[in-house]
Design an enzyme around this catalytic site. Structure first.
Site, PDB file in Angstrom:
ATOM      1  CG  ASN A  38       0.569  -5.667   1.812  1.00 10.22           C
ATOM      2  OD1 ASN A  38      -0.003  -5.054   0.928  1.00 10.22           O
ATOM      3  ND2 ASN A  38       0.483  -6.986   1.939  1.00 10.22           N
ATOM      4  CG  ASP A  60      -1.989  -1.098   1.061  1.00 14.85           C
ATOM      5  OD1 ASP A  60      -1.711  -2.263   1.419  1.00 14.85           O
ATOM      6  OD2 ASP A  60      -3.093  -0.803   0.525  1.00 14.85           O
TER       7      ASP A  60
HETATM    8  C1  LIG Z   1      -2.490  -4.543  -5.060  1.00 16.71           C
HETATM    9  S1  LIG Z   1      -3.509  -4.326  -3.651  1.00 16.71           S
HETATM   10  C2  LIG Z   1      -2.386  -3.762  -2.499  1.00 16.71           C
HETATM   11  C3  LIG Z   1      -2.892  -3.925  -1.072  1.00 16.71           C
HETATM   12  O1  LIG Z   1      -4.169  -3.281  -0.829  1.00 16.71           O
HETATM   13  C4  LIG Z   1      -4.923  -4.123   0.068  1.00 16.71           C
HETATM   14  O2  LIG Z   1      -5.526  -3.409   1.116  1.00 16.71           O
HETATM   15  P1  LIG Z   1      -7.156  -3.273   1.203  1.00 16.71           P
HETATM   16  O3  LIG Z   1      -7.753  -4.609   0.876  1.00 16.71           O
HETATM   17  O4  LIG Z   1      -7.394  -2.818   2.629  1.00 16.71           O
HETATM   18  O5  LIG Z   1      -7.512  -2.203   0.202  1.00 16.71           O
HETATM   19  C5  LIG Z   1      -3.916  -5.093   0.613  1.00 16.71           C
HETATM   20  O6  LIG Z   1      -3.124  -4.500   1.628  1.00 16.71           O
HETATM   21  C6  LIG Z   1      -3.109  -5.347  -0.653  1.00 16.71           C
HETATM   22  O7  LIG Z   1      -1.941  -6.062  -0.435  1.00 16.71           O
END
Ligand SMILES: CSC[C@H]1O[C@H](OP(=O)(O)O)[C@H](O)[C@@H]1O
Length: 364
Positions: free
Chosen positions: A253, A243
């Site tokens: 992440n 992230d």
């Molecule tokens: C390529 S997605 C990157 C990252 O985003 C996700 O977070 P969320 O589901 O809370 O939006 C997750 O940390 C992924 O690894």
């Protein structure tokens, strides 16, 4: 039931600059219920990001860009655009992709006369979508090289663990962490994926769903099983998304990633972070400055799924007043990361300045 015949591409979001429309795949009830939501204005786009109807760092960046286009269609004045940018960026704090995309659109618009701004806003949002799709495909190419080398060395199916969903559902291409999985499968390289369920929002179940729908062998495991599988020699490599990545490679992440990195290090298993350049934040020298989103306690108290009729449902697994903590992300120190698989190549932590020496938008 929504059947995936191939990695989702442009299906997680559709931006139509002709009729000024934005549609998203509502991920809150996946895989049980598939719904497409039409976002009519910036406020609805912000709520879609906050509620995780759309999620995944690259995808929320694209949705943020679309939110700016919706805002510009309503009011293209400097004041309105600057205020909209602040609202959109505040929807979720950790993934830098959101701020990167919103600021990219904002700066493009403020440099134009008001009469040209609306068309430019929609073009910019579509351009960011296409750029992220190309980045996802390029990550897959570089990750394939790593997986193929492992296959040649091992002479058997390559066993890969991933955490959360950094898949096609989090981007507009074959994902980031999963991009190499899809590429290897399509090339006929045998792999077996182990997807952490990833409490509390269970995004890993979506990883299993999208991989399974494309014929990739995948097992869903409890988060706490990952370390055991690694210690038992059942995992050859770990691929996760990101992230926000600081200048020294410290990586934010999904919560739980740090624990997987510790297990991988303790068992000499390579640990890869797959991310496009839009996820790097060179303004932060290390991970201590990365904002960690604290989400609703009900995400811990309740489990969300489907009832026997396949309709969205949830049950409390604690008392309704149970005190909880719900940090959405953690930071993995770069010392635990073997390499970063990006759309510009594979880099060790001490090589990251190569990525932005030409500017983060090296790809125009
Ligand atoms: C390529 S997605 C990157 C990252 O985003 C996700 O977070 P969320 O589901 O809370 O939006 C997750 O940390 C992924 O690894």
């Amino acid at each position: 039931m929504f059947e995936l015949s191939q990695p989702l591409e442009r299906e997680t979001i559709r931006i139509n600059s002709v009729n000024r429309s934005v549609e998203i795949l509502d991920q809150r009830a996946l895989p049980h219920c598939v719904a497409v939501l039409s976002l009519q204005n910036e406020e609805q786009a912000c709520e879609a990001i906050r509620s995780m109807a759309v999620r995944g760092a690259p995808l929320i960046g694209i949705t943020g860009a679309a939110a700016m286009a919706l805002a510009c269609s309503k009011d293209s004045s400097n004041k309105a655009l600057n205020e909209a940018a602040e609202r959109v960026k505040s929807a979720r704090p950790t993934a830098v992709n959101l701020a990167w995309a919103v600021d990219k659109v904002l700066q493009a618009l403020l440099s134009l006369p008001a009469s040209q701004r609306e068309a430019a806003a929609w073009d910019s949002a579509e351009s960011i979508l296409e750029q992220e799709r190309r980045m996802s495909l390029k990550i897959g190419k570089y990750a394939l090289g790593i997986i193929e080398a492992l296959y040649r060395k091992l002479g058997r199916p390559v066993r890969l663990l991933t955490h959360c969903n950094a898949g096609a559902l989090a981007t507009v291409g074959p994902g980031t962490a999963t991009a190499g999985f899809y590429a290897a499968h399509q090339k006929g390289i045998p792999i077996e994926v182990y997807a952490d369920e990833t409490r509390p929002r269970l995004q890993g179940a979506m990883t299993a769903w999208e991989l399974c729908s494309c014929g990739v062998p995948v097992s869903l495991i409890a988060d706490n099983a990952g370390g055991h599988l690694m210690r038992e020699g059942l995992i050859d490599a770990v691929f996760v998304g990101a992230d926000r990545i600081a200048a020294n490679g410290d990586t934010a992440n999904k919560i739980g990633t740090y624990l997987k990195a510790l297990s991988a290090a303790d068992n000499n298993i390579p640990f890869y972070v797959a991310a496009p350049v839009s996820t790097f934040d060179a303004s932060l020298k290390d991970g201590s400055g990365i904002p960690i989103e604290e989400r609703s306690g009900d995400e811990i108290r309740r489990v969300y799924g489907a009832d026997e009729n396949g309709l969205p449902a949830s049950v409390f697994i604690t008392s309704r007043s149970q005190k909880v903590m719900n940090p959405g992300f953690d930071v993995t120190p770069s010392r635990l990361i073997t390499a970063f698989v990006t759309d510009q190549g594979v880099f060790a932590a001490n090589e990251l300045e190569e990525i932005w020496k030409d500017g983060k938008d090296a790809e125009q």
